[in-house]
Write a protein that holds these residues in place. Structure first.
Motif, mmCIF file in Angstrom:
data_model
loop_
_atom_site.group_PDB
_atom_site.id
_atom_site.type_symbol
_atom_site.label_atom_id
_atom_site.label_comp_id
_atom_site.label_asym_id
_atom_site.label_seq_id
_atom_site.Cartn_x
_atom_site.Cartn_y
_atom_site.Cartn_z
ATOM 1 N N ASP A 415 -4.961 13.014 11.747
ATOM 2 C CA ASP A 415 -4.523 11.686 12.331
ATOM 3 C C ASP A 415 -5.990 10.876 12.746
ATOM 4 O O ASP A 415 -6.223 9.791 12.301
ATOM 5 N N LEU A 416 -6.689 11.550 13.582
ATOM 6 C CA LEU A 416 -7.790 10.906 14.086
ATOM 7 C C LEU A 416 -8.998 10.820 13.169
ATOM 8 O O LEU A 416 -9.510 9.790 13.187
ATOM 9 N N ALA A 420 -10.416 7.276 12.203
ATOM 10 C CA ALA A 420 -12.185 7.078 12.071
ATOM 11 C C ALA A 420 -12.538 6.639 10.895
ATOM 12 O O ALA A 420 -13.377 5.802 10.821
ATOM 13 N N ASN A 421 -11.945 7.086 9.649
ATOM 14 C CA ASN A 421 -12.589 6.732 8.544
ATOM 15 C C ASN A 421 -11.981 4.946 8.158
ATOM 16 O O ASN A 421 -12.630 4.331 7.373
ATOM 17 N N ARG A 422 -11.005 4.616 8.944
ATOM 18 C CA ARG A 422 -10.738 3.220 8.898
ATOM 19 C C ARG A 422 -11.570 2.386 9.606
ATOM 20 O O ARG A 422 -11.255 1.106 9.733
ATOM 21 N N GLY A 423 -12.527 2.800 10.330
ATOM 22 C CA GLY A 423 -13.483 2.189 11.239
ATOM 23 C C GLY A 423 -13.264 2.054 12.665
ATOM 24 O O GLY A 423 -13.876 1.471 13.254
ATOM 25 N N ALA A 424 -12.298 2.969 13.059
ATOM 26 C CA ALA A 424 -12.221 2.887 14.654
ATOM 27 C C ALA A 424 -12.987 3.730 14.975
ATOM 28 O O ALA A 424 -13.298 5.002 14.638
ATOM 29 N N LEU A 481 -11.828 10.966 22.484
ATOM 30 C CA LEU A 481 -11.459 9.623 22.792
ATOM 31 C C LEU A 481 -11.202 8.570 21.974
ATOM 32 O O LEU A 481 -12.449 8.120 21.288
ATOM 33 N N PRO A 482 -10.039 8.473 21.302
ATOM 34 C CA PRO A 482 -9.983 7.512 20.175
ATOM 35 C C PRO A 482 -10.530 5.869 20.647
ATOM 36 O O PRO A 482 -9.980 5.612 21.645
ATOM 37 N N ASP A 483 -10.601 5.253 19.591
ATOM 38 C CA ASP A 483 -10.971 3.604 20.008
ATOM 39 C C ASP A 483 -12.247 3.635 21.114
ATOM 40 O O ASP A 483 -11.825 2.628 22.073
ATOM 41 N N GLN A 522 -20.436 11.447 19.142
ATOM 42 C CA GLN A 522 -20.125 9.999 18.710
ATOM 43 C C GLN A 522 -19.751 10.334 17.166
ATOM 44 O O GLN A 522 -20.686 10.540 16.415
ATOM 45 N N TRP A 523 -18.521 9.614 16.764
ATOM 46 C CA TRP A 523 -18.298 9.709 15.366
ATOM 47 C C TRP A 523 -19.427 9.042 14.535
ATOM 48 O O TRP A 523 -19.657 7.650 14.906
ATOM 49 N N GLN A 524 -19.818 9.251 13.678
ATOM 50 C CA GLN A 524 -20.844 8.652 12.452
ATOM 51 C C GLN A 524 -20.245 8.296 11.035
ATOM 52 O O GLN A 524 -19.321 9.209 10.538
ATOM 53 N N ALA A 525 -20.138 7.162 10.757
ATOM 54 C CA ALA A 525 -19.342 6.630 9.416
ATOM 55 C C ALA A 525 -20.000 7.562 8.305
ATOM 56 O O ALA A 525 -21.133 7.883 8.327
ATOM 57 N N GLY A 526 -19.239 7.767 7.319
ATOM 58 C CA GLY A 526 -19.254 8.707 6.064
ATOM 59 C C GLY A 526 -19.085 10.221 6.317
ATOM 60 O O GLY A 526 -19.468 10.813 5.271
ATOM 61 N N GLU A 527 -18.571 10.640 7.459
ATOM 62 C CA GLU A 527 -18.478 11.897 7.565
ATOM 63 C C GLU A 527 -17.101 12.629 7.113
ATOM 64 O O GLU A 527 -16.210 11.510 7.432
ATOM 65 N N GLY A 528 -17.189 13.616 6.508
ATOM 66 C CA GLY A 528 -15.999 13.883 5.814
ATOM 67 C C GLY A 528 -15.012 14.665 6.818
ATOM 68 O O GLY A 528 -13.589 15.047 6.450
#
Length: 560
Positions: A415-416, A420-424, A481-483, A522-528
């Motif tokens: 779910d998390l 994150a993949n939706r940009g959060a 820590l979402p969002d 921190q989450w980085q976009a594009g990670e699977g």
């Protein structure tokens, strides 16, 4: 006129002669106006009985004549009086609908004989009126008449004679139908409610309860003769077997429900095996004893109705004593059903004096049983849900700290990751106690457990509503820590460090400082996956830990 006076004189002869019954008003339960003669061999003819003096007949003495199961036939003698000057049509009917053979002989004031035959041993259309009680319309001429009835049945022997105008008879039957309709309506509502609830609850015991209620309705409809005109109007023998067979079906379904509801297979395996043996035993009796005849079959059915109800009640007592909370409503329901069954069984067997309330005690007891069993089902459903939630919580919660465990992290990761993949934005905080081994070595594992609980409590009190804290094992903690952007995560990190620094653990009178190494990722976009995020958080945590090297004497202090 002279012949009528002679007939009246003959009716009054003998000390055992009964006063003639006035047939003008409606008369219920005429036993006290009648006398009886037992015919053990069932060989006496009407001519023989008619020739006997009134003194050979014994006054019934009760409104209703009842005996246990008997092979004897009984002759009843009932003097009737029509003081009016016209013929009165009266309906003679008997309360017990299952009576097999009822042969009637009516001697009018002129000595003319009218014969009739009713009862469940004949097709249903032999009744004068198409209603379930055996009934016959009698034309009673002015003056004194004499009624003889010969009754024989393999079923419980209850003779409740009633004589009344047709209108009163129909009104009485309508009132009884309303009573029956209320009982059937209540049972049907309970049945449908539990049937509709089953897809959502999913407990097998609910299906067993639906079967139990269905068998009760079938049994009640059978022994009250409702199945006779609907299914077996021209087959009275089939109606007999329906009565005893439905009783066995009801007893078997009751044991199946009891075994399922009380969870005997899971909690009390020996009782489960014993109950299963009882179920198979009743089934064997139901299928094999018909070879011995209907009389044996129905005798055993009624005998085992009391025994089975008592056994179910004892099982409920035992389950409650062993801590099964749902058994309390079950026990109340079983007790009411047992009481109703016993009263009805003892009434129809002639042990208790006949009364309409005693005759219908089973119906009333089963309605109360049904209501209480529904409460028991609701309570059982509540407990089942609570147990499922407790099991789910235990499966995803660390038993020591109360935080989520690694299994919970694996369940929530998808779910998390989707968010994150939706940009959060998503941040992770890895936490590890500094000097935890030294703490255990110096103060013992009880102190180490207390420290872990203390840290978990501090983490939990400083998190926001959407933050999720996990204990991954040992002294390793993870906070997702979402969002949350990097700047917000750093603020939370500093807040936690200050909280740990100013709130030491007090253990056995000693103040122990709390020191943790904390790393952010921190989450980085594009990670699977979340693997990269967790790796960065761990690297930052270990970099923080390398700044701190505790000694055995200087236990946990805040890193610089």
């Amino acid at each position: 006129m002279i012949l009528r006076l002679l007939c009246l004189m003959l009716l009054c002869l003998g000390g055992s002669a009964r006063a003639a019954l006035d047939v003008r008003p409606a008369q219920f339960s005429l036993g006290e106006a009648a006398a009886y003669l037992e015919d053990p061999g069932g060989q006496l003819s009407f001519a023989t009985v008619r020739a006997l003096p009134a003194s050979d007949f014994t006054p019934v003495g009760w409104p209703v004549f009842s005996r246990p199961f008997t092979r004897s036939s009984y002759w009843f003698r009932l003097p009737l009086s029509n003081p009016s000057d016209r013929v009165l049509n009266r309906v003679l009917w008997l309360e017990a609908p299952w009576l097999h053979s009822i042969d009637g002989y009516l001697l009018d004031p002129d000595g003319q004989l009218t014969r009739f035959a009713i009862g469940n041993g004949l097709p249903f259309d032999h009744r004068s009126l198409p209603l379930t009680p055996p009934n016959q319309t009698l034309a009673l001429a002015p003056g004194a008449s004499l009624l003889y009835l010969r009754v024989a049945t393999p079923d419980p022997f209850i003779v409740s004679l009633n004589l009344m105008p047709e209108r009163d008879f129909l009104l009485d039957q309508r009132a009884r139908s309303l009573h029956t309709g209320l009982i059937y309506g209540a049972i049907l509502c309970l049945l449908l409610f539990n049937l509709l609830l089953f897809p959502f609850a999913g407990g097998r015991y609910q299906l067993a309860y639906v079967g139990y209620l269905s068998c009760f309705l079938l049994m009640n409809a059978a022994y009250n003769n409702y199945t006779f005109p609907l299914l077996f109007a021209q087959h009275p023998d089939w109606q007999d077997w329906m009565q005893s067979g439905a009783i066995f079906a009801f007893l078997i379904s009751g044991l199946v429900f009891t075994r399922s509801f009380l969870g005997l297979a899971q909690r009390h395996r020996r009782l489960a095996r014993l109950t299963r043996l009882c179920i198979w035993g009743l089934l064997a009796l139901a299928l094999l004893t018909p070879l011995l005849g209907y009389a044996v079959h129905v005798h055993l059915a009624i005998l085992f109705s009391s025994l089975t109800s008592s056994y179910c009640c004892l099982l409920g007592c035992f389950a409650w004593w062993r801590g099964n909370g749902s058994a309390r409503f079950f026990l109340l329901g079983a007790a009411s059903g047992l009481l109703g069954t016993l009263v009805t069984a003892l009434t129809v067997m002639g042990v208790l004096p006949y009364s309409y309330l005693g005759y219908k005690a089973l119906d009333l007891g089963l309605v109360l049983d049904g209501v209480l069993m529904s409460l028991a089902l609701a309570d059982r459903l509540k407990q089942t849900r609570e147990e499922q939630l407790r099991a789910q919580l235990e499966a995803t919660t660390d038993s020591l700290t109360g935080l989520f465990n690694r299994r919970a992290f694996e369940r929530q990761a998808g779910d998390l990751l989707a968010r994150a993949n939706r940009g959060a934005p998503l941040a992770a905080m890895a936490l590890d106690l500094n000097g935890f081994k030294q703490l255990n070595d110096r103060h013992g594992h009880a102190c180490g457990d207390a420290m872990l609980r203390h840290v978990a409590r501090l983490i939990h009190t400083r998190l926001r509503a959407n933050d999720r804290a996990f204990r991954l094992g040992g002294d390793e903690f993870l906070v997702l820590l979402p969002d949350t952007a990097a700047a917000q995560a750093r603020v939370l990190q500093q807040r936690l460090l200050r909280c740990f620094a100013c709130q030491p653990l007090y253990f056995q009178g000693e103040s122990l400082a709390v020191s943790l190494s904390v790393g952010l990722g921190q989450w980085q976009a594009g990670e699977g996956s979340l693997a990269g995020l967790l790796r960065r958080a761990d690297q930052a945590m270990y970099a923080h830990k390398r700044q701190f090297r505790p000694s055995v004497g200087d236990l946990l202090s805040e890193p610089t």
